[in-house]
Design a protein around this motif. Structure first.
Motif, PDB file in Angstrom:
ATOM      1  N   ASN A   1       4.536  12.723   5.221  1.00  0.00           N
ATOM      2  CA  ASN A   1       5.014  13.496   4.078  1.00  0.00           C
ATOM      3  C   ASN A   1       5.364  12.553   2.922  1.00  0.00           C
ATOM      4  O   ASN A   1       5.487  11.339   3.114  1.00  0.00           O
ATOM      5  CB  ASN A   1       6.146  14.444   4.479  1.00  0.00           C
ATOM      6  N   PRO A   2       5.494  13.091   1.715  1.00  0.00           N
ATOM      7  CA  PRO A   2       5.717  12.239   0.546  1.00  0.00           C
ATOM      8  C   PRO A   2       6.935  11.324   0.671  1.00  0.00           C
ATOM      9  O   PRO A   2       6.911  10.189   0.200  1.00  0.00           O
ATOM     10  CB  PRO A   2       5.893  13.252  -0.593  1.00  0.00           C
ATOM     11  N   ASP A   3       7.994  11.791   1.317  1.00  0.00           N
ATOM     12  CA  ASP A   3       9.184  10.951   1.485  1.00  0.00           C
ATOM     13  C   ASP A   3       8.866   9.729   2.343  1.00  0.00           C
ATOM     14  O   ASP A   3       9.293   8.618   2.042  1.00  0.00           O
ATOM     15  CB  ASP A   3      10.320  11.762   2.106  1.00  0.00           C
ATOM     16  N   VAL A   4       8.118   9.928   3.408  1.00  0.00           N
ATOM     17  CA  VAL A   4       7.726   8.807   4.269  1.00  0.00           C
ATOM     18  C   VAL A   4       6.878   7.826   3.479  1.00  0.00           C
ATOM     19  O   VAL A   4       7.122   6.607   3.500  1.00  0.00           O
ATOM     20  CB  VAL A   4       6.965   9.301   5.516  1.00  0.00           C
ATOM     21  N   LEU A   5       5.896   8.329   2.753  1.00  0.00           N
ATOM     22  CA  LEU A   5       5.019   7.453   1.979  1.00  0.00           C
ATOM     23  C   LEU A   5       5.792   6.679   0.917  1.00  0.00           C
ATOM     24  O   LEU A   5       5.558   5.483   0.712  1.00  0.00           O
ATOM     25  CB  LEU A   5       3.897   8.260   1.351  1.00  0.00           C
ATOM     26  N   GLU A   6       6.731   7.348   0.266  1.00  0.00           N
ATOM     27  CA  GLU A   6       7.520   6.666  -0.758  1.00  0.00           C
ATOM     28  C   GLU A   6       8.374   5.562  -0.153  1.00  0.00           C
ATOM     29  O   GLU A   6       8.446   4.457  -0.680  1.00  0.00           O
ATOM     30  CB  GLU A   6       8.407   7.670  -1.493  1.00  0.00           C
ATOM     31  N   ARG A   7       8.991   5.843   0.979  1.00  0.00           N
ATOM     32  CA  ARG A   7       9.841   4.835   1.627  1.00  0.00           C
ATOM     33  C   ARG A   7       9.013   3.635   2.103  1.00  0.00           C
ATOM     34  O   ARG A   7       9.434   2.500   1.987  1.00  0.00           O
ATOM     35  CB  ARG A   7      10.617   5.457   2.779  1.00  0.00           C
ATOM     36  N   VAL A   8       7.837   3.902   2.649  1.00  0.00           N
ATOM     37  CA  VAL A   8       6.966   2.806   3.085  1.00  0.00           C
ATOM     38  C   VAL A   8       6.484   2.011   1.878  1.00  0.00           C
ATOM     39  O   VAL A   8       6.490   0.782   1.881  1.00  0.00           O
ATOM     40  CB  VAL A   8       5.778   3.333   3.916  1.00  0.00           C
ATOM     41  N   ALA A   9       6.090   2.713   0.818  1.00  0.00           N
ATOM     42  CA  ALA A   9       5.616   2.037  -0.389  1.00  0.00           C
ATOM     43  C   ALA A   9       6.705   1.145  -0.979  1.00  0.00           C
ATOM     44  O   ALA A   9       6.430   0.035  -1.446  1.00  0.00           O
ATOM     45  CB  ALA A   9       5.147   3.061  -1.412  1.00  0.00           C
ATOM     46  N   MET A  10       7.939   1.609  -0.934  1.00  0.00           N
ATOM     47  CA  MET A  10       9.043   0.805  -1.470  1.00  0.00           C
ATOM     48  C   MET A  10       9.198  -0.507  -0.700  1.00  0.00           C
ATOM     49  O   MET A  10       9.499  -1.539  -1.278  1.00  0.00           O
ATOM     50  CB  MET A  10      10.343   1.607  -1.455  1.00  0.00           C
ATOM     51  N   THR A  11       8.958  -0.459   0.597  1.00  0.00           N
ATOM     52  CA  THR A  11       9.095  -1.683   1.400  1.00  0.00           C
ATOM     53  C   THR A  11       7.946  -2.647   1.151  1.00  0.00           C
ATOM     54  O   THR A  11       8.060  -3.829   1.444  1.00  0.00           O
ATOM     55  CB  THR A  11       9.181  -1.378   2.907  1.00  0.00           C
ATOM     56  N   LEU A  12       6.827  -2.135   0.631  1.00  0.00           N
ATOM     57  CA  LEU A  12       5.658  -2.977   0.377  1.00  0.00           C
ATOM     58  C   LEU A  12       5.618  -3.540  -1.033  1.00  0.00           C
ATOM     59  O   LEU A  12       4.818  -4.425  -1.326  1.00  0.00           O
ATOM     60  CB  LEU A  12       4.372  -2.171   0.619  1.00  0.00           C
ATOM     61  N   HIS A  13       6.453  -3.024  -1.900  1.00  0.00           N
ATOM     62  CA  HIS A  13       6.452  -3.464  -3.302  1.00  0.00           C
ATOM     63  C   HIS A  13       6.813  -4.944  -3.376  1.00  0.00           C
ATOM     64  O   HIS A  13       7.738  -5.400  -2.713  1.00  0.00           O
ATOM     65  CB  HIS A  13       7.447  -2.623  -4.110  1.00  0.00           C
ATOM     66  N   PRO A  14       6.078  -5.736  -4.192  1.00  0.00           N
ATOM     67  CA  PRO A  14       6.316  -7.179  -4.244  1.00  0.00           C
ATOM     68  C   PRO A  14       7.715  -7.572  -4.711  1.00  0.00           C
ATOM     69  O   PRO A  14       8.210  -8.634  -4.356  1.00  0.00           O
ATOM     70  CB  PRO A  14       5.265  -7.699  -5.234  1.00  0.00           C
ATOM     71  N   ASP A  15       8.372  -6.699  -5.469  1.00  0.00           N
ATOM     72  CA  ASP A  15       9.711  -7.025  -5.955  1.00  0.00           C
ATOM     73  C   ASP A  15      10.813  -6.704  -4.960  1.00  0.00           C
ATOM     74  O   ASP A  15      11.961  -7.075  -5.164  1.00  0.00           O
ATOM     75  CB  ASP A  15      10.002  -6.272  -7.268  1.00  0.00           C
ATOM     76  N   SER A  16      10.468  -5.985  -3.893  1.00  0.00           N
ATOM     77  CA  SER A  16      11.515  -5.621  -2.940  1.00  0.00           C
ATOM     78  C   SER A  16      11.618  -6.692  -1.859  1.00  0.00           C
ATOM     79  O   SER A  16      10.637  -7.105  -1.268  1.00  0.00           O
ATOM     80  CB  SER A  16      11.229  -4.256  -2.309  1.00  0.00           C
ATOM     81  N   ALA A  17      12.835  -7.134  -1.651  1.00  0.00           N
ATOM     82  CA  ALA A  17      13.083  -8.123  -0.597  1.00  0.00           C
ATOM     83  C   ALA A  17      13.072  -7.402   0.742  1.00  0.00           C
ATOM     84  O   ALA A  17      13.608  -6.304   0.862  1.00  0.00           O
ATOM     85  CB  ALA A  17      14.433  -8.791  -0.820  1.00  0.00           C
ATOM     86  N   PRO A  18      12.441  -8.000   1.749  1.00  0.00           N
ATOM     87  CA  PRO A  18      12.439  -7.345   3.060  1.00  0.00           C
ATOM     88  C   PRO A  18      13.862  -7.205   3.597  1.00  0.00           C
ATOM     89  O   PRO A  18      14.658  -8.122   3.497  1.00  0.00           O
ATOM     90  CB  PRO A  18      11.623  -8.274   3.946  1.00  0.00           C
ATOM     91  N   ARG A  19      14.137  -6.027   4.128  1.00  0.00           N
ATOM     92  CA  ARG A  19      15.446  -5.820   4.734  1.00  0.00           C
ATOM     93  C   ARG A  19      15.443  -6.489   6.101  1.00  0.00           C
ATOM     94  O   ARG A  19      14.384  -6.725   6.679  1.00  0.00           O
ATOM     95  CB  ARG A  19      15.721  -4.328   4.818  1.00  0.00           C
ATOM     96  N   PRO A  20      16.625  -6.796   6.617  1.00  0.00           N
ATOM     97  CA  PRO A  20      16.688  -7.544   7.886  1.00  0.00           C
ATOM     98  C   PRO A  20      15.863  -6.940   9.015  1.00  0.00           C
ATOM     99  O   PRO A  20      15.197  -7.656   9.750  1.00  0.00           O
ATOM    100  CB  PRO A  20      18.187  -7.534   8.228  1.00  0.00           C
ATOM    101  N   HIS A  21      15.866  -5.609   9.163  1.00  0.00           N
ATOM    102  CA  HIS A  21      15.129  -4.990  10.273  1.00  0.00           C
ATOM    103  C   HIS A  21      13.621  -5.067  10.085  1.00  0.00           C
ATOM    104  O   HIS A  21      12.879  -4.859  11.025  1.00  0.00           O
ATOM    105  CB  HIS A  21      15.586  -3.542  10.503  1.00  0.00           C
TER     106      HIS A  21
END
Length: 162
Positions: free
Chosen positions: A132-152
């Protein structure tokens, strides 16, 4: 996309009988001819997957004996094309990337509406994927080059499990 099987053969894997009952009732209403088998553990799911042919596997991530991710990977070894829909209480930002990397065909949280479950299952039965769009948005946010990977996101599946 491929045509939907005339009589879909579904496996439902969740360790909570009341959840299986609710999901089963929704699926029976939407797919009245479906054959739906239920199991409550990962070991049972792997055994059933090896013993029969399935049109879709609906899989919880949190099982008493092993991780749903491990079940997904085990199923993928034998049935590379079997559609697997993850139905989990875990928010997608915790697991969706791992599910996609392991070969999952869809991800839905247990707070989804009945109609969304039916839509997801129908799409997978026709050979598609469902996120669903929420899942895709959350995954896309983790892949964005400006986002630092979260510990998990920096640990292996096994480390995350522990």
């Amino acid at each position: 996309m491929t045509a939907r099987p005339a009589v879909p053969h579904m496996m439902l894997v969740d360790d909570h009988p009341i959840v299986r009952r609710g999901v089963r009732d929704i699926l029976v209403d939407a797919f009245p001819c479906a054959a739906i088998d239920e199991v409550g553990s990962g070991i049972e799911a792997l055994s059933m997957a090896a013993a029969d042919e399935w049109d879709i596997l609906i899989l919880d991530l949190t099982l008493p004996d092993c991780s749903g991710l491990d079940v997904l990977k085990g199923v993928r070894e034998r049935h590379a094309r079997l559609p697997v829909l993850i139905l989990s209480m875990h928010m997608p930002d915790q697991f969706a990337r791992r599910v996609i990397a392991a070969g999952g065909s869809g991800y839905l949280t247990k707070d989804a509406a009945d109609a969304e479950l039916v839509t997801a299952v129908g799409r997978l039965l026709r050979g598609g994927r469902y996120f669903n769009p929420d899942v895709l948005e959350r995954v896309a946010m983790t892949l964005h080059p400006d986002s630092a990977p979260r510990p998990h996101e920096r640990v292996s599946d096994r480390e995350y499990q522990v």
